[in-house]
Design an enzyme around this catalytic site. Structure first.
Site, PDB file in Angstrom:
ATOM      1  N   HIS A 286      44.655  34.295  35.875  1.00 26.40           N
ATOM      2  CA  HIS A 286      44.313  33.492  37.050  1.00 26.40           C
ATOM      3  C   HIS A 286      44.880  32.078  36.962  1.00 26.40           C
ATOM      4  O   HIS A 286      45.199  31.568  35.878  1.00 26.40           O
ATOM      5  CB  HIS A 286      42.792  33.402  37.202  1.00 26.40           C
ATOM      6  CG  HIS A 286      42.131  32.740  36.029  1.00 26.40           C
ATOM      7  ND1 HIS A 286      42.075  31.369  35.880  1.00 26.40           N
ATOM      8  CD2 HIS A 286      41.528  33.260  34.937  1.00 26.40           C
ATOM      9  CE1 HIS A 286      41.453  31.066  34.758  1.00 26.40           C
ATOM     10  NE2 HIS A 286      41.107  32.201  34.159  1.00 26.40           N
TER      11      HIS A 286
ATOM     12  N   HIS B  42      41.906  37.601  32.886  1.00 24.86           N
ATOM     13  CA  HIS B  42      41.592  36.383  32.148  1.00 24.86           C
ATOM     14  C   HIS B  42      42.251  36.397  30.770  1.00 24.86           C
ATOM     15  O   HIS B  42      42.650  37.449  30.271  1.00 24.86           O
ATOM     16  CB  HIS B  42      40.078  36.247  32.017  1.00 24.86           C
ATOM     17  CG  HIS B  42      39.373  36.347  33.326  1.00 24.86           C
ATOM     18  ND1 HIS B  42      39.044  35.236  34.075  1.00 24.86           N
ATOM     19  CD2 HIS B  42      38.951  37.418  34.049  1.00 24.86           C
ATOM     20  CE1 HIS B  42      38.451  35.619  35.200  1.00 24.86           C
ATOM     21  NE2 HIS B  42      38.382  36.942  35.204  1.00 24.86           N
TER      22      HIS B  42
END
Length: 201
Positions: A8, A149
């Site tokens: 992200h 992540h």
């Protein structure tokens, strides 16, 4: 099939060097621009999957909208649960929780209240990616985006490379970086932490 593994974009907590875990922190302005840049980097996308956390979803949404796709949420793509030291810097976490921090950092099987083991993260990441690949093969997909992540993606990459899990600390994944895994008879890593699309951001 190619899996485009994307971390992200940046959040305010990333900017400040704070642990986030599963705290739902949105992208900051730089992170939104990074998401736009990584979307522009991709030339073809058949499906887009994301962690349920907002920073991941916002990044995935930029990509999905470019290619006219919907973001498919997979809960197991979420980040490692580290609520014991969420909102702390590395130095603060080490100072307040020296035993837990040192133990978790070197032992992939260590878990306690507020800390998910890296082994657990890797297991769910591998399982969900295998599920995604199986589904997208049925759809005849060739280019699949997975937005997740740092810890989660690094744990999966260790599995792809056959590395001991504690070696995930030997490489990094920057915000909005692109890594690529090709799925043939077995998965193989063909690109790691590429950020050329983020130049001058």
């Amino acid at each position: 099939m190619r899996l485009y593994l994307i971390r992200h974009g940046e959040t305010l907590w990333n900017e400040k060097g704070l642990w986030q875990g599963i705290t739902d922190v949105p992208l900051n302005e730089k992170g939104k621009e990074q998401a736009r840049r990584v979307a522009e980097r991709l030339k073809r996308v058949d499906a887009v999957y994301s962690s349920p956390l907002l920073r991941s979803f916002e990044t995935a949404k930029e990509i999905a909208e470019k290619f006219g796709k919907e973001v498919r949420i997979e809960h197991d793509l979420r980040e490692c649960e580290i609520s014991l030291w969420n909102g702390l810097t590395v130095e603060e976490a080490l100072r307040r929780y020296p035993y837990e921090y040192k133990k978790w950092s070197v032992d992939p099987n260590f878990e306690t209240k507020g800390l998910e083991s890296m082994r657990s993260v890797q297991k769910r990441m591998v399982n969900v990616v295998v599920k995604i690949v199986a589904q997208e093969r049925l759809n005849n997909s060739s280019d699949v985006v997975i937005v997740s992540h740092s810890l989660s993606l690094r744990s999966y990459i260790c599995w792809v490379l056959g590395l001991p899990l504690n070696l995930h600390r030997n490489f990094k994944l920057d915000n909005a970086s692109l890594s690529i895994v090709e799925i043939e008879s077995k998965p193989r890593l063909v690109l790691l932490n590429d950020t050329c699309h983020l130049e001058n951001t």
